[in-house]
Design an enzyme around this catalytic site. Structure first.
Site, mmCIF file in Angstrom:
data_model
loop_
_atom_site.group_PDB
_atom_site.id
_atom_site.type_symbol
_atom_site.label_atom_id
_atom_site.label_comp_id
_atom_site.label_asym_id
_atom_site.label_seq_id
_atom_site.Cartn_x
_atom_site.Cartn_y
_atom_site.Cartn_z
ATOM 1 N N GLU B 93 0.834 -1.193 0.000
ATOM 2 C CA GLU B 93 0.000 0.000 0.000
ATOM 3 C C GLU B 93 0.870 1.244 0.000
ATOM 4 O O GLU B 93 0.405 2.341 0.242
ATOM 5 C CB GLU B 93 -0.996 -0.004 1.158
ATOM 6 C CG GLU B 93 -0.400 -0.089 2.531
ATOM 7 C CD GLU B 93 -1.509 -0.074 3.586
ATOM 8 O OE1 GLU B 93 -2.099 -1.145 3.802
ATOM 9 O OE2 GLU B 93 -1.783 0.973 4.152
ATOM 10 N N CYS B 125 -3.370 -4.589 3.933
ATOM 11 C CA CYS B 125 -2.266 -5.421 4.447
ATOM 12 C C CYS B 125 -2.225 -6.829 3.874
ATOM 13 O O CYS B 125 -1.385 -7.619 4.280
ATOM 14 C CB CYS B 125 -2.333 -5.480 5.968
ATOM 15 S SG CYS B 125 -2.037 -3.876 6.723
ATOM 16 N N HIS B 248 -1.316 -12.211 10.601
ATOM 17 C CA HIS B 248 -1.101 -10.779 10.402
ATOM 18 C C HIS B 248 -0.932 -10.125 11.770
ATOM 19 O O HIS B 248 -1.590 -10.497 12.737
ATOM 20 C CB HIS B 248 -2.271 -10.141 9.649
ATOM 21 C CG HIS B 248 -2.088 -8.650 9.490
ATOM 22 N ND1 HIS B 248 -1.011 -8.127 8.824
ATOM 23 C CD2 HIS B 248 -2.806 -7.591 9.962
ATOM 24 C CE1 HIS B 248 -1.074 -6.801 8.873
ATOM 25 N NE2 HIS B 248 -2.151 -6.443 9.566
ATOM 26 N N SER B 310 -7.287 -4.816 5.554
ATOM 27 C CA SER B 310 -8.460 -4.017 5.876
ATOM 28 C C SER B 310 -9.319 -3.806 4.641
ATOM 29 O O SER B 310 -8.825 -3.729 3.526
ATOM 30 C CB SER B 310 -8.028 -2.660 6.442
ATOM 31 O OG SER B 310 -7.482 -2.858 7.718
#
Lengths: 386, 360, 136
Positions: B93, B125, B248, B310
């Protein structure tokens, strides 16, 4: 062949000439040389300049300066070889006369640093290095000298402050030159305390970029007016040579091959030996370059150039006086004009007009101008003619 | 309606042809900003810290340079000819360009051009694991012999925001190839996604926004739990079947808590839990966690990896280490060696390194 | 904008791709049309390992335009294991002292913007201390 002589010399004070443009600086030197030369009229103008394109956005200096100096119609061209531009222009002027095609040549070296400041100046100077492989890495001229100096100190076990003698000698001599940027002697303590510019190059190891112009009027001896007022100075020998542009491309970055070759060529042309030289105007834009020039010319063994500065051999009364009117270090470094300044200063010495800095009985003087880390070297031997 | 084909209705993402990881490589930049430095500036040093410190890229680093290094490490471990790669995919990102691929430059730098797919992936992510699933498909279908998937980030956190403590830099590259050449076989993967607005960054905004506590239960915990549970159910496994688990890791607590909820022990997640010492590396987080495990795993070890992105979604992977791993892992720098190479910086240096100083 | 120029040099910049002289086997970087060793024509590509040692170095505080945002930075001449020398920045130094002879390895880093921040990002080789990598 008849002698080629330096009939007229002219120079401006070296410094930050905020109020003067490139063309005005050049004209002042041209005017002075023309007057000094006793009214000889040039047919050709050779301009030595390094950075006008970058710092003044000005190319085509030949036409510009011929026009501005009131020499309409003459042949004019600029010559570029980084810091050696002025000496390279001298070489071109000399060749023009030697060829028989030109009777009187005007050589002017001019540099206008202060129309830009800071990073733009560093970037402009860096254009003299290999753009793709050196300047691309953010290399500066000072950093390049520092890289050489560090390695030199490492290989030859030079003590800290081992190079102090270069700056101390230059500044002592600059005190006697009314055209010099710095006219004040410095003490060894000042050198030892000096701020680093790029380790191990300190403030006194690097010559200051500055504005300036110097000019020479060259002609054949037989063309001089009968009333010529000065002791005669001739160009006894001239030699030019190149080395790799990029420092990293050299097998031996601690050896200035082009300086050696150009000195050899100049000596051979002059038909003299090294020990006949009475002084040496070297290109001390950085102290390390002065040391390497002394070694390349043969005044010192490899790795020992610095010791000539440390033991006083380069002072006015030493074995081989250097930077006799301050050198690039104290007179200032007007880029591509430097080589012409050296010729003017050598002529002053040989005419016996060097004032307090006069080398008594000087007959032969060697000048040597370098482009970058001696990627170009132009050496000339000037001789006082009896 | 026709009756669904049982094969088609399987929720697992499993290629017909078995695939695995033939090479992997990590990258962590050298500089570390301790979380207490952020607290010193913004809270007067008060309050708990979500991690110990985070990795910060140097002035001359970005997702492209970091991906190149991770990719070179992966190539060193795989020992394959780069011209055999048919995909170089980079998930992030923080791609340096809004328009111009990261992946073409990475592919050029490792010598994989021109006969290759190249693309940049984006899914907060989990952009990296997305690319990894796609690589499984490309290789598993027989379209490609090898494909590279990179997850790498230089994460952004608004000054003073909770994310500034953790937004780190790092990631990993994986080369997917045939199972028989692999140091670890990927048995299957499973993806679980919903539209959940827990965290986002609008076009032209420098820093992301987030839903604070909303990022927890409905986002991170829900998606990781669903993905992990569904994968294990379909694979017929339980936490006890896995030697290691990589999750994560936006902070230290979240992965610890979800691991415990799923039934994994602290020992199972330890080697892959790098967030306390490098921060949240976003698209690189689960991917680099897995490198920490591969650096120490033994043949026969089974690994569960679950990413989270997300927006929101999770990719879960069921991985089995082969006997090719021990010899290959020594061919490149270990993740712990990168972590140990560490220069601490203060907040002012961080501000400069991350371009937070207004220069004009 | 000098995009064609940066593009043309990408193999050298990203991969230290030089040449090996087909006549005398001399390794050449940067590439050039004439072998500096034997004077014959050289054009066979050769990718350098990227390993070398510091020949000499210095730090730049007053940087040229385009590099000033990264000052101070260190520039070195690196002697590559295969022979040639190359001018390059040293990076990832942290608080690590540099010495002549120190082993270094090539990494690919951001060099500068082409023009300002609207231009392309120019990537190229730099070197960093070699040694944290586990030796085999």
């Amino acid at each position: 062949m008849t002698d080629i002589v330096i009939a007229g010399i002219g120079q401006t004070e070296v410094g930050e000439h905020w109020e003067l443009s490139l063309r005005e600086l050049a004209y002042r030197a041209i005017k002075a040389a023309t007057i000094d030369g006793g009214g000889l009229k040039p047919q050709a103008l050779f301009v030595g300049n390094m950075l006008a394109l970058n710092l003044s956005n000005q190319a085509h200096l030949g036409a510009l300066l011929a026009d501005y100096a009131g020499l309409p119609g003459i042949e004019a061209v600029s010559v570029e070889a980084a810091g050696a531009s002025g000496a390279a222009a001298l070489r071109q002027g000399y060749l023009a006369i030697a060829s028989g095609m030109v009777d009187v040549a005007l050589v002017v070296g001019v540099e206008k640093f202060t129309d830009k400041v800071g990073p733009d100046v560093e970037a402009a100077v860096a254009t003299a290095a290999d753009s793709d492989y050196e300047a691309m890495q953010g290399l500066t001229a000072t950093a390049q000298a520092a890289i050489i100096m560090r390695r030199y100190m490492y290989e030859y076990s030079v003590p800290a402050n081992g190079f102090a003698g270069f700056a101390i000698t230059a500044h002592a001599n600059g005190a006697g030159n009314p055209y010099a940027m710095f006219r004040k002697a410095i003490k060894p303590e000042a050198y030892a305390r000096a701020e680093m510019v790029s380790e191990p190059v300190n403030m006194f190891d690097a010559a200051p970029n500055a504005d300036g112009a110097a000019a020479l009027l060259l002609t054949r001896r037989d063309l001089l007016p009968k009333s010529y007022p000065h002791p005669l100075v001739r160009i006894a020998g001239l030699g030019a040579a190149t080395d790799t542009l990029a420092l990293h491309d050299r097998h031996d970055p601690l050896w200035f091959q082009s300086a050696q070759l150009s000195t050899e060529r100049a000596l051979k042309k002059a038909g003299i030996q090294l020990d006949q030289l009475n002084f040496f105007e070297y290109h001390d834009v950085f102290s390390i370059y002065a040391a390497l020039a002394l070694e390349a010319a043969g005044f010192a063994e490899r790795g020992q150039g610095w010791s000539l500065a440390a033991n006083g051999a380069i002072s006015l009364k030493g074995r081989i006086p250097c930077a006799t009117l301050g050198g690039l270090k104290a007179r200032g470094f007007p880029g591509g004009a430097s080589g012409v300044y050296q010729a003017v200063e050598a002529a002053l010495q040989l005419r016996g007009s060097a004032g307090a800095n006069q080398i008594v009985g000087a007959r032969y003087g060697l000048i040597q101008s370098l482009g970058g880390p001696a990627s170009t070297a132009v050496s000339a031997i000037l001789e006082k003619v009896d | 309606m026709t009756t669904p084909n049982p094969q088609n209705s399987s929720t697992l993402l499993r290629p017909n042809k078995p695939v695995g990881i033939v090479g992997y490589g990590a990258y962590v930049p050298r500089y570390r900003l301790p979380a207490r430095e952020v607290a010193r500036i913004w809270t007067g040093g008060k309050g708990g810290l979500p991690i110990k410190e985070k990795a910060v890229p140097g002035l001359d680093e970005d997702v492209i340079t970091m991906s190149i290094e991770a990719a070179r490490n992966a190539m060193a471990r795989a020992q394959i000819d780069p011209v055999e790669l048919r995909a170089v995919w980079v998930g992030s990102e923080s791609h340096p360009y809004a328009v111009k691929p990261t992946s073409t430059l990475v592919a050029e730098a490792i010598g994989a051009v021109p006969n290759t797919q190249a693309a940049d992936w984006e899914f907060a992510c989990k952009a990296g694991t997305e690319a990894l699933v796609a690589a499984m498909g490309l290789v598993g279908s027989g379209m490609a012999h090898y494909a590279m998937a990179v997850g790498m980030d230089t994460a952004q956190g608004k000054p003073g925001d909770a994310l500034e403590y953790t937004a780190g830099a790092g990631g990993a590259a994986y080369i997917v190839g045939p199972a028989e050449e692999s140091l670890a076989i990927i048995n299957a993967s499973y993806s679980y996604v919903t539209d959940t607005p827990d965290f986002w960054r609008r076009e032209y905004q420098k820093y992301p926004e987030h839903g604070m506590r909303f990022t927890g239960e409905p986002a991170y915990f829900k998606h990781i739990t669903e993905a992990a549970t569904a994968l294990m159910q379909a694979a017929g496994t339980s936490p006890a079947d896995y030697k290691w688990c990589v999750l994560h890791q936006p902070n230290t607590k979240f992965p610890q808590r979800v691991a415990a909820q799923l039934g994994f022990s602290p020992e199972q997640i330890a080697p892959g839990l790098l967030v306390p010492v490098i921060g949240n590396t976003y698209a690189g987080a689960a991917m680099i966690g897995l490198t920490g495990v591969l650096d120490i795993a033994q043949p026969g070890d089974r690994i569960l990896m679950v990413s989270f992105g997300s927006g929101a979604g999770s990719d879960a992977f069921d991985i089995l280490v082969t006997d090719k791993l021990p010899e290959r892992r020594g061919r490149a720098t270990t993740t712990q060696a990168y972590i140990a190479r560490r220069t601490e910086i203060d907040y002012a240096t961080y501000v400069r390194f991350r371009g937070k100083l207004q220069m004009k | 904008m000098e995009i064609a120029r940066h593009w043309r040099l990408k193999q050298q910049r990203y991969g230290l791709v030089g040449e090996v002289c087909p006549h005398c086997d001399y390794k050449i970087f940067p590439p050039r049309d004439v072998c500096p060793n034997c004077g014959d024509e050289a054009k066979t590509q050769y990718a350098f390992s990227g390993k070398g040692e510091v020949f000499s170095f210095t730090t730049i505080y007053e940087a040229p335009t385009g590099y000033d945002a990264n000052a101070p930075y260190t520039v070195a001449i690196v002697k590559l294991d295969e022979g040639p020398m190359v001018t390059a920045q040293l990076t990832d130094l942290g608080d690590q002292p540099i010495e002549i002879g120190m082993p270094v390895e090539m990494v690919t880093r951001k060099m500068r913007n082409d023009g300002d921040e609207r231009g392309i990002i120019v990537y190229g080789y730099k070197f960093r201390p070699f040694g944290f990598v586990p030796q085999r």
